[in-house]
Design a protein around this motif. Structure first.
Motif, PDB file in Angstrom:
ATOM      1  N   ARG A   5      -4.940  12.332   5.313  1.00  0.00           N
ATOM      2  CA  ARG A   5      -3.982  12.006   6.376  1.00  0.00           C
ATOM      3  C   ARG A   5      -4.150  10.578   7.095  1.00  0.00           C
ATOM      4  N   LEU A   6      -3.035  10.106   7.894  1.00  0.00           N
ATOM      5  CA  LEU A   6      -2.611   9.351   8.215  1.00  0.00           C
ATOM      6  C   LEU A   6      -4.169   8.328   9.377  1.00  0.00           C
ATOM      7  N   ARG A   7      -4.466   7.083   8.985  1.00  0.00           N
ATOM      8  CA  ARG A   7      -5.166   7.053  10.234  1.00  0.00           C
ATOM      9  C   ARG A   7      -4.411   5.174  10.558  1.00  0.00           C
ATOM     10  N   ARG A   8      -4.041   5.603  12.224  1.00  0.00           N
ATOM     11  CA  ARG A   8      -3.547   4.553  12.547  1.00  0.00           C
ATOM     12  C   ARG A   8      -3.980   3.354  12.969  1.00  0.00           C
ATOM     13  N   ASN A  14       2.955  -2.615  15.726  1.00  0.00           N
ATOM     14  CA  ASN A  14       2.939  -3.519  14.659  1.00  0.00           C
ATOM     15  C   ASN A  14       1.806  -2.260  14.014  1.00  0.00           C
ATOM     16  N   PRO A  15       2.403  -0.993  12.987  1.00  0.00           N
ATOM     17  CA  PRO A  15       1.394  -0.525  12.808  1.00  0.00           C
ATOM     18  C   PRO A  15       0.634  -0.414  11.359  1.00  0.00           C
ATOM     19  N   PHE A  16       0.089  -0.264  10.887  1.00  0.00           N
ATOM     20  CA  PHE A  16      -0.104  -0.451   8.836  1.00  0.00           C
ATOM     21  C   PHE A  16      -1.347   0.526  10.102  1.00  0.00           C
ATOM     22  N   TYR A  17      -1.181   1.291   8.343  1.00  0.00           N
ATOM     23  CA  TYR A  17      -2.063   2.928   8.177  1.00  0.00           C
ATOM     24  C   TYR A  17      -3.343   2.943   6.679  1.00  0.00           C
ATOM     25  N   ARG A  18      -4.111   3.645   7.305  1.00  0.00           N
ATOM     26  CA  ARG A  18      -5.070   4.211   6.062  1.00  0.00           C
ATOM     27  C   ARG A  18      -4.802   5.957   5.788  1.00  0.00           C
ATOM     28  N   ILE A  19      -5.134   5.584   4.285  1.00  0.00           N
ATOM     29  CA  ILE A  19      -4.885   7.567   3.758  1.00  0.00           C
ATOM     30  C   ILE A  19      -6.445   8.259   3.722  1.00  0.00           C
ATOM     31  N   VAL A  20      -7.037   8.393   4.507  1.00  0.00           N
ATOM     32  CA  VAL A  20      -8.239   8.940   5.021  1.00  0.00           C
ATOM     33  C   VAL A  20      -8.413  10.496   4.747  1.00  0.00           C
ATOM     34  N   VAL A  21      -9.693  10.544   3.870  1.00  0.00           N
ATOM     35  CA  VAL A  21      -9.890  12.123   3.703  1.00  0.00           C
ATOM     36  C   VAL A  21     -10.778  12.691   4.710  1.00  0.00           C
ATOM     37  N   ALA A  22     -10.217  13.829   5.935  1.00  0.00           N
ATOM     38  CA  ALA A  22     -10.554  13.362   7.044  1.00  0.00           C
ATOM     39  C   ALA A  22     -11.170  14.917   7.884  1.00  0.00           C
ATOM     40  N   ASP A  23     -11.882  15.579   8.469  1.00  0.00           N
ATOM     41  CA  ASP A  23     -12.038  17.159   8.915  1.00  0.00           C
ATOM     42  C   ASP A  23     -10.827  17.108   9.787  1.00  0.00           C
ATOM     43  N   SER A  24     -10.059  18.496   9.344  1.00  0.00           N
ATOM     44  CA  SER A  24      -8.925  18.739  10.580  1.00  0.00           C
ATOM     45  C   SER A  24      -9.407  18.072  11.959  1.00  0.00           C
ATOM     46  N   ARG A  25     -10.997  19.308  12.334  1.00  0.00           N
ATOM     47  CA  ARG A  25     -11.771  18.898  13.787  1.00  0.00           C
ATOM     48  C   ARG A  25     -11.753  17.637  14.235  1.00  0.00           C
ATOM     49  N   LYS A  26     -11.587  16.417  13.556  1.00  0.00           N
ATOM     50  CA  LYS A  26     -11.733  14.850  14.028  1.00  0.00           C
ATOM     51  C   LYS A  26     -10.885  14.717  14.532  1.00  0.00           C
ATOM     52  N   GLY A  37      -6.664   4.919   0.545  1.00  0.00           N
ATOM     53  CA  GLY A  37      -5.146   4.180   0.305  1.00  0.00           C
ATOM     54  C   GLY A  37      -4.829   2.950   1.652  1.00  0.00           C
ATOM     55  N   THR A  38      -3.703   2.662   1.417  1.00  0.00           N
ATOM     56  CA  THR A  38      -2.778   1.929   2.743  1.00  0.00           C
ATOM     57  C   THR A  38      -1.906   2.150   2.547  1.00  0.00           C
ATOM     58  N   TYR A  39      -0.677   2.181   3.824  1.00  0.00           N
ATOM     59  CA  TYR A  39       0.448   2.609   4.117  1.00  0.00           C
ATOM     60  C   TYR A  39       0.817   1.888   4.823  1.00  0.00           C
ATOM     61  N   CYS A  40       1.785   0.410   4.337  1.00  0.00           N
ATOM     62  CA  CYS A  40       2.332  -0.417   5.369  1.00  0.00           C
ATOM     63  C   CYS A  40       4.056  -0.394   5.904  1.00  0.00           C
ATOM     64  N   PRO A  41       4.066   0.577   6.421  1.00  0.00           N
ATOM     65  CA  PRO A  41       6.315   0.275   6.132  1.00  0.00           C
ATOM     66  C   PRO A  41       6.658  -0.630   7.187  1.00  0.00           C
ATOM     67  N   LEU A  42       6.475  -1.047   7.182  1.00  0.00           N
ATOM     68  CA  LEU A  42       7.180  -2.526   8.544  1.00  0.00           C
ATOM     69  C   LEU A  42       7.081  -3.521   7.133  1.00  0.00           C
ATOM     70  N   LYS A  43       6.593  -3.999   5.934  1.00  0.00           N
ATOM     71  CA  LYS A  43       7.060  -4.585   4.981  1.00  0.00           C
ATOM     72  C   LYS A  43       8.264  -4.336   4.632  1.00  0.00           C
ATOM     73  N   THR A  44       8.658  -5.136   3.740  1.00  0.00           N
ATOM     74  CA  THR A  44      10.077  -5.385   2.828  1.00  0.00           C
ATOM     75  C   THR A  44       9.927  -5.500   1.612  1.00  0.00           C
ATOM     76  N   PRO A  45       9.858  -4.641   0.399  1.00  0.00           N
ATOM     77  CA  PRO A  45       9.318  -3.155   0.747  1.00  0.00           C
ATOM     78  C   PRO A  45       8.564  -3.013   1.108  1.00  0.00           C
ATOM     79  N   ILE A  46       8.428  -1.370   1.597  1.00  0.00           N
ATOM     80  CA  ILE A  46       6.970  -0.976   2.179  1.00  0.00           C
ATOM     81  C   ILE A  46       5.996  -0.984   1.078  1.00  0.00           C
ATOM     82  N   GLU A  47       4.727  -1.491   1.799  1.00  0.00           N
ATOM     83  CA  GLU A  47       3.635  -1.796   0.832  1.00  0.00           C
ATOM     84  C   GLU A  47       2.985  -0.119   1.073  1.00  0.00           C
TER      85      GLU A  47
END
Length: 79
Positions: A5-8, A14-26, A37-47
């Motif tokens: 899932r994504l971690r904000r 001004n969000p960016f996200y890290r893609i993490v593997v986590a226990d669903s209860r956390k 991984g990482t995900y930055c939706p605000l940059k053009t093109p999306i990073e």
């Protein structure tokens, strides 16, 4: 259950996200097992960067990606 899932991160509105593997209860931004991984939706093109080997490893071992991460992994041709 283990989820991919994504971690904000980043400042307010001004969000960016890290893609993490986590226990669903956390919490969304809480403790996680591994960052893949990482995900930055605000940059053009999306990073978007992901460690394909680790993503495939976790999926093979039963980790379930969330809907948003599933769409991102399809674009990266992991799924």
């Amino acid at each position: 259950m283990v989820k991919i899932r994504l971690r904000r991160m980043g400042a307010k509105k001004n969000p960016f996200y890290r893609i993490v593997v986590a226990d669903s209860r956390k919490a969304r931004d809480g403790r996680f097992i591994e960052e893949i991984g990482t995900y930055c939706p605000l940059k053009t093109p999306i990073e978007f960067n992901v460690n394909v080997e680790r993503a495939k490893y976790w999926i093979a071992n039963g980790a379930q990606p969330t809907d948003t991460v599933r769409a991102l992994l399809k674009k990266a041709e992991v799924l």
